[in-house]
Design an enzyme around this catalytic site. Structure first.
Site, PDB file in Angstrom:
ATOM      1  N   LEU A  35       0.836  -1.383   0.002  1.00 39.89           N
ATOM      2  CA  LEU A  35       0.097  -0.167  -0.063  1.00 39.89           C
ATOM      3  C   LEU A  35       0.877   1.211   0.009  1.00 39.89           C
ATOM      4  O   LEU A  35       0.694   1.917   0.928  1.00 39.89           O
ATOM      5  CB  LEU A  35      -0.868   0.082   1.137  1.00 39.89           C
ATOM      6  CG  LEU A  35      -1.837  -1.306   1.293  1.00 39.89           C
ATOM      7  CD1 LEU A  35      -2.842  -1.218   2.365  1.00 39.89           C
ATOM      8  CD2 LEU A  35      -2.673  -1.393  -0.082  1.00 39.89           C
ATOM      9  N   SER A  86       6.311   2.610 -10.392  1.00 34.80           N
ATOM     10  CA  SER A  86       6.151   2.230 -11.740  1.00 34.80           C
ATOM     11  C   SER A  86       6.112   3.645 -12.538  1.00 34.80           C
ATOM     12  O   SER A  86       5.846   3.813 -13.692  1.00 34.80           O
ATOM     13  CB  SER A  86       4.614   1.769 -11.868  1.00 34.80           C
ATOM     14  OG  SER A  86       3.705   2.922 -11.422  1.00 34.80           O
ATOM     15  N   THR A 126       7.666  -4.296 -18.880  1.00 35.20           N
ATOM     16  CA  THR A 126       7.292  -3.170 -19.836  1.00 35.20           C
ATOM     17  C   THR A 126       8.167  -3.168 -20.994  1.00 35.20           C
ATOM     18  O   THR A 126       9.539  -3.588 -21.181  1.00 35.20           O
ATOM     19  CB  THR A 126       7.600  -2.100 -18.708  1.00 35.20           C
ATOM     20  OG1 THR A 126       7.487  -0.654 -19.782  1.00 35.20           O
ATOM     21  CG2 THR A 126       9.021  -1.891 -18.268  1.00 35.20           C
ATOM     22  N   TYR A 152      13.814   3.914 -13.738  1.00 38.28           N
ATOM     23  CA  TYR A 152      12.787   2.736 -13.942  1.00 38.28           C
ATOM     24  C   TYR A 152      12.867   1.492 -14.738  1.00 38.28           C
ATOM     25  O   TYR A 152      12.665   0.390 -14.635  1.00 38.28           O
ATOM     26  CB  TYR A 152      11.380   3.473 -13.946  1.00 38.28           C
ATOM     27  CG  TYR A 152      10.293   2.491 -14.439  1.00 38.28           C
ATOM     28  CD1 TYR A 152       9.475   1.809 -13.608  1.00 38.28           C
ATOM     29  CD2 TYR A 152       9.766   2.375 -15.827  1.00 38.28           C
ATOM     30  CE1 TYR A 152       8.613   0.865 -13.933  1.00 38.28           C
ATOM     31  CE2 TYR A 152       8.569   1.600 -16.195  1.00 38.28           C
ATOM     32  CZ  TYR A 152       8.165   0.879 -15.053  1.00 38.28           C
ATOM     33  OH  TYR A 152       6.987  -0.072 -15.586  1.00 38.28           O
ATOM     34  N   SER A 155      15.496  -0.569 -13.604  1.00 41.58           N
ATOM     35  CA  SER A 155      15.192  -1.790 -12.547  1.00 41.58           C
ATOM     36  C   SER A 155      14.376  -2.943 -13.103  1.00 41.58           C
ATOM     37  O   SER A 155      14.497  -3.974 -12.763  1.00 41.58           O
ATOM     38  CB  SER A 155      14.644  -1.008 -11.514  1.00 41.58           C
ATOM     39  OG  SER A 155      13.265  -0.391 -12.062  1.00 41.58           O
ATOM     40  N   LYS A 156      13.406  -2.431 -14.018  1.00 41.18           N
ATOM     41  CA  LYS A 156      12.443  -3.448 -14.787  1.00 41.18           C
ATOM     42  C   LYS A 156      13.551  -4.315 -15.464  1.00 41.18           C
ATOM     43  O   LYS A 156      13.208  -5.672 -15.648  1.00 41.18           O
ATOM     44  CB  LYS A 156      11.455  -2.814 -15.580  1.00 41.18           C
ATOM     45  CG  LYS A 156      10.529  -2.158 -14.679  1.00 41.18           C
ATOM     46  CD  LYS A 156       9.627  -2.866 -13.671  1.00 41.18           C
ATOM     47  CE  LYS A 156       8.664  -3.664 -14.396  1.00 41.18           C
ATOM     48  NZ  LYS A 156       7.890  -4.415 -13.249  1.00 41.18           N
ATOM     49  N   ARG A 216       4.208   6.970 -27.880  1.00 38.51           N
ATOM     50  CA  ARG A 216       3.883   5.941 -27.126  1.00 38.51           C
ATOM     51  C   ARG A 216       2.671   4.733 -27.632  1.00 38.51           C
ATOM     52  O   ARG A 216       1.950   5.486 -28.417  1.00 38.51           O
ATOM     53  CB  ARG A 216       3.383   6.248 -25.601  1.00 38.51           C
ATOM     54  CG  ARG A 216       4.295   7.118 -24.681  1.00 38.51           C
ATOM     55  CD  ARG A 216       5.667   6.361 -24.229  1.00 38.51           C
ATOM     56  NE  ARG A 216       6.319   6.855 -23.615  1.00 38.51           N
ATOM     57  CZ  ARG A 216       7.826   7.477 -24.085  1.00 38.51           C
ATOM     58  NH1 ARG A 216       7.807   7.412 -25.249  1.00 38.51           N
ATOM     59  NH2 ARG A 216       8.438   8.169 -23.084  1.00 38.51           N
TER      60      ARG A 216
HETATM   61  P1  NAD Z   1       0.905   0.985  -9.645  1.00 40.82           P
HETATM   62  O1  NAD Z   1       1.911   1.869  -9.454  1.00 40.82           O
HETATM   63  O2  NAD Z   1      -0.403   1.718 -10.053  1.00 40.82           O
HETATM   64  O3  NAD Z   1       0.704  -0.059  -8.821  1.00 40.82           O
HETATM   65  C1  NAD Z   1       1.792  -0.650  -8.167  1.00 40.82           C
HETATM   66  C2  NAD Z   1       1.257  -1.432  -6.830  1.00 40.82           C
HETATM   67  O4  NAD Z   1       2.353  -2.027  -6.158  1.00 40.82           O
HETATM   68  C3  NAD Z   1       0.615  -0.559  -5.858  1.00 40.82           C
HETATM   69  O5  NAD Z   1      -0.396  -1.283  -5.177  1.00 40.82           O
HETATM   70  C4  NAD Z   1       1.801  -0.494  -4.650  1.00 40.82           C
HETATM   71  O6  NAD Z   1       1.157  -0.213  -3.420  1.00 40.82           O
HETATM   72  C5  NAD Z   1       2.316  -1.909  -4.816  1.00 40.82           C
HETATM   73  N1  NAD Z   1       3.784  -1.840  -4.368  1.00 40.82           N
HETATM   74  C6  NAD Z   1       4.659  -1.055  -4.651  1.00 40.82           C
HETATM   75  N2  NAD Z   1       5.929  -1.398  -3.992  1.00 40.82           N
HETATM   76  C7  NAD Z   1       5.603  -2.482  -3.150  1.00 40.82           C
HETATM   77  C8  NAD Z   1       6.169  -3.354  -2.330  1.00 40.82           C
HETATM   78  N3  NAD Z   1       7.568  -3.332  -2.036  1.00 40.82           N
HETATM   79  N4  NAD Z   1       5.662  -4.496  -1.839  1.00 40.82           N
HETATM   80  C9  NAD Z   1       4.383  -4.764  -1.969  1.00 40.82           C
HETATM   81  N5  NAD Z   1       3.696  -3.950  -2.884  1.00 40.82           N
HETATM   82  C10 NAD Z   1       4.485  -2.958  -3.598  1.00 40.82           C
HETATM   83  O7  NAD Z   1       1.533   0.275 -10.940  1.00 40.82           O
HETATM   84  P2  NAD Z   1       0.660  -0.447 -12.299  1.00 40.82           P
HETATM   85  O8  NAD Z   1       0.732   0.724 -13.314  1.00 40.82           O
HETATM   86  O9  NAD Z   1      -0.483  -1.098 -11.925  1.00 40.82           O
HETATM   87  O10 NAD Z   1       1.928  -1.347 -12.683  1.00 40.82           O
HETATM   88  C11 NAD Z   1       1.864  -2.724 -12.348  1.00 40.82           C
HETATM   89  C12 NAD Z   1       3.064  -3.461 -13.123  1.00 40.82           C
HETATM   90  O11 NAD Z   1       2.938  -3.393 -14.347  1.00 40.82           O
HETATM   91  C13 NAD Z   1       4.314  -2.746 -12.604  1.00 40.82           C
HETATM   92  O12 NAD Z   1       5.275  -3.933 -12.543  1.00 40.82           O
HETATM   93  C14 NAD Z   1       4.816  -2.004 -13.986  1.00 40.82           C
HETATM   94  O13 NAD Z   1       6.100  -1.974 -14.036  1.00 40.82           O
HETATM   95  C15 NAD Z   1       4.034  -2.905 -15.070  1.00 40.82           C
HETATM   96  N6  NAD Z   1       3.800  -2.152 -16.297  1.00 40.82           N
HETATM   97  C16 NAD Z   1       3.106  -1.047 -16.088  1.00 40.82           C
HETATM   98  C17 NAD Z   1       2.600  -0.339 -17.222  1.00 40.82           C
HETATM   99  C18 NAD Z   1       1.723   0.893 -17.093  1.00 40.82           C
HETATM  100  O14 NAD Z   1       1.595   1.638 -18.387  1.00 40.82           O
HETATM  101  N7  NAD Z   1       1.230   1.315 -15.880  1.00 40.82           N
HETATM  102  C19 NAD Z   1       2.870  -0.827 -18.415  1.00 40.82           C
HETATM  103  C20 NAD Z   1       3.852  -2.237 -18.642  1.00 40.82           C
HETATM  104  C21 NAD Z   1       4.125  -2.730 -17.471  1.00 40.82           C
HETATM  105  P1  TYD Z   2       3.909   8.476 -18.360  1.00 41.59           P
HETATM  106  O1  TYD Z   2       2.463   8.411 -18.197  1.00 41.59           O
HETATM  107  O2  TYD Z   2       4.835   8.917 -17.423  1.00 41.59           O
HETATM  108  O3  TYD Z   2       4.540   6.918 -18.867  1.00 41.59           O
HETATM  109  P2  TYD Z   2       6.038   6.571 -19.398  1.00 41.59           P
HETATM  110  O4  TYD Z   2       6.896   7.536 -19.084  1.00 41.59           O
HETATM  111  O5  TYD Z   2       6.217   5.329 -18.563  1.00 41.59           O
HETATM  112  O6  TYD Z   2       5.726   6.297 -20.821  1.00 41.59           O
HETATM  113  O7  TYD Z   2       4.163   9.278 -19.684  1.00 41.59           O
HETATM  114  C1  TYD Z   2       3.603   8.907 -21.171  1.00 41.59           C
HETATM  115  C2  TYD Z   2       4.368   9.906 -21.899  1.00 41.59           C
HETATM  116  O8  TYD Z   2       3.682  11.048 -21.608  1.00 41.59           O
HETATM  117  C3  TYD Z   2       5.746  10.360 -21.946  1.00 41.59           C
HETATM  118  O9  TYD Z   2       6.441  10.399 -23.069  1.00 41.59           O
HETATM  119  C4  TYD Z   2       5.993  11.144 -20.981  1.00 41.59           C
HETATM  120  C5  TYD Z   2       4.854  12.054 -21.284  1.00 41.59           C
HETATM  121  N1  TYD Z   2       4.205  13.122 -20.282  1.00 41.59           N
HETATM  122  C6  TYD Z   2       4.081  14.300 -20.415  1.00 41.59           C
HETATM  123  O10 TYD Z   2       4.323  15.013 -21.611  1.00 41.59           O
HETATM  124  N2  TYD Z   2       3.560  14.938 -19.365  1.00 41.59           N
HETATM  125  C7  TYD Z   2       3.394  14.600 -18.128  1.00 41.59           C
HETATM  126  O11 TYD Z   2       2.990  15.375 -17.144  1.00 41.59           O
HETATM  127  C8  TYD Z   2       3.610  13.252 -18.033  1.00 41.59           C
HETATM  128  C9  TYD Z   2       3.379  12.647 -16.621  1.00 41.59           C
HETATM  129  C10 TYD Z   2       3.996  12.425 -19.016  1.00 41.59           C
END
Ligand code: NAD
Ligand code: TYD
Length: 348
Positions: A35, A86, A126, A152, A155-156, A216
């Site tokens: 959380l 994330s 990702t 980020y 790390s992934k 994107r």
């Molecule tokens: P998010 O930030 O919305 O949620 C992450 C969740 O992980 C949260 O509920 C947080 O409390 C929990 N968390 C964080 N650190 C923790 C820890 N140390 N122990 C236990 N729980 C922990 O992220 P999201 O957008 O739902 O992404 C989920 C996964 O999908 C991530 O691994 C992210 O790298 C991957 N991913 C996300 C996207 C995207 O567009 N959001 C795209 C591709 C992959």
């Molecule tokens: P984001 O949602 O942070 O995802 P990621 O960086 O993981 O792709 O950003 C998506 C795209 O939007 C990225 O090119 C950065 C841009 N961006 C903005 O231009 N303004 C903003 O305030 C944010 C958060 C992102």
């Protein structure tokens, strides 16, 4: 089947749990989540009635030995790891927590699963691990080299390497999924898409980094969930599967489309300095999961966008609660000061 989902109180994890419990009446899910600021635990509360007795929440950190104990002591068939820090912008400012959760946390889960045996490990990764594409480059495939540019993404990528190395070294049953930028209901309003929509509703400016021409590849969150579910059940051990619905768009075009659909003036868009190390383009080739596992996305970009906008309009209470003082402090401290002064290509 009983699965342990980590990070199930966040954006994609909570959708995955709901999707899975609805689809499989015999499935049981344990959600381990620490959380963090990004979690919204209330979203899962209704699961008690949707799936009585089939959903359990454990408040724990994936880096903790207690999680390894839980894995050892609990009958589970698989772990699906969503837990992560994330947000790229935060990783630029505070990389240490990204190393801790996204690498150390994965190592903890992975090794607990290995020692237990008989547990499939699905690492939710990702497209950012592939790094930036030039406009005419072909889309990234699973064999493309990793070239991460943000803390980020690094790390992934590190976690992916650990997971794949465990498959080679110990024949551990693992699958890695790599997906594009997700959007949909329940996304914390700091990422681009929910920030656009929520700020438009509140009449706040939207920072467009640099020239806004970055590309994107967008996917509706439930399509990502169906892809992960297929990989969990049918994916070949040791394999990577890209997940993309082939919707590449420039940030500025996304912003303009959202504003058009919401009837908002483009004057709310504010060009600010660029994100350091900003990847120019992501584009992902999902031919492998389509051909080998029979996956196909169900949502078009326009339909998904309309659904998402409607959800944010109807659920202002949900995201306004998340936009506490911390959000506004972070917003002003980071966007207005750090990125503006780091500007290389921003056009005010
Ligand atoms: P998010 O930030 O919305 O949620 C992450 C969740 O992980 C949260 O509920 C947080 O409390 C929990 N968390 C964080 N650190 C923790 C820890 N140390 N122990 C236990 N729980 C922990 O992220 P999201 O957008 O739902 O992404 C989920 C996964 O999908 C991530 O691994 C992210 O790298 C991957 N991913 C996300 C996207 C995207 O567009 N959001 C795209 C591709 C992959
Ligand atoms: P984001 O949602 O942070 O995802 P990621 O960086 O993981 O792709 O950003 C998506 C795209 O939007 C990225 O090119 C950065 C841009 N961006 C903005 O231009 N303004 C903003 O305030 C944010 C958060 C992102």
């Amino acid at each position: 089947m009983q699965i342990l989902v980590t990070g199930g109180s966040g954006f994609i994890g909570s959708h995955f749990i709901r999707y899975s419990l609805n689809k499989y009446p015999d499935l049981r899910v344990i959600n381990v989540d620490s959380l963090t600021y990004a979690a919204h635990p209330d979203t899962n509360k209704s699961l008690e009635s949707v799936a009585p007795g089939r959903y359990q929440f454990v408040h724990e950190d994936i880096t903790s030995p207690k999680v390894a104990d839980l894995i050892r002591a609990t009958p589970i068939d698989a772990i699906v790891n969503f837990a992560a820090e994330s947000h790229v912008d935060r990783s630029i400012l505070e990389p240490a927590i990204f190393v801790m959760t996204n690498i150390k946390g994965v190592e903890n889960l992975l090794n607990a699963a290995r020692k237990k045996g008989g547990v499939r490990f699905v690492q939710v990764s990702t497209d950012e691990v592939y790094g930036s594409l030039a406009p005419t480059d072909p889309r990234s495939v699973e064999t493309s080299p990793m070239s991460p540019n943000s803390p980020y993404a690094a790390s992934k990528a590190s976690a992916d390497l650990l997971v794949l190395a465990n498959n080679k070294t110990y024949a551990q049953d693992v699958v890695v999924t790599r997906c594009t930028n997700n959007y949909g209901p329940n996304q914390f309003p700091e990422k681009f898409m929910p920030l656009l929509i929520a700020n438009a509703i509140e009449g706040l400016p939207i920072p467009v980094y640099g020239d806004g021409q970055q590309v994107r590849d967008w996917i509706y969150v439930e399509d990502h969930c169906s892809g992960i579910d297929l990989c969990l059940r049918k994916g070949v051990s040791g394999e990577i599967y890209n997940i993309s619905s082939d919707s590449e768009m420039k940030n500025l075009d996304v912003a303009k489309l959202v504003f058009k659909k919401m009837g908002k003036p483009e004057t709310l868009l504010k060009f600010v300095g660029d994100r350091p190390g900003h990847d120019r383009r992501y584009g992902l080739d999902a031919t492998k999961i389509i051909n080998e596992l029979g996956w196909k996305p169900a949502m078009s970009f326009e339909a998904g966008l309309e659904k998402t906008i409607e959800w944010y309009k109807k659920n202002e209470g949900w995201w306004k609660k998340l936009r506490g003082k911390e959000f506004y402090d972070y917003y002003s401290a980071n966007y207005d000061v750090k990125f503006k002064t780091a500007s290389t290509s921003g056009t005010p």
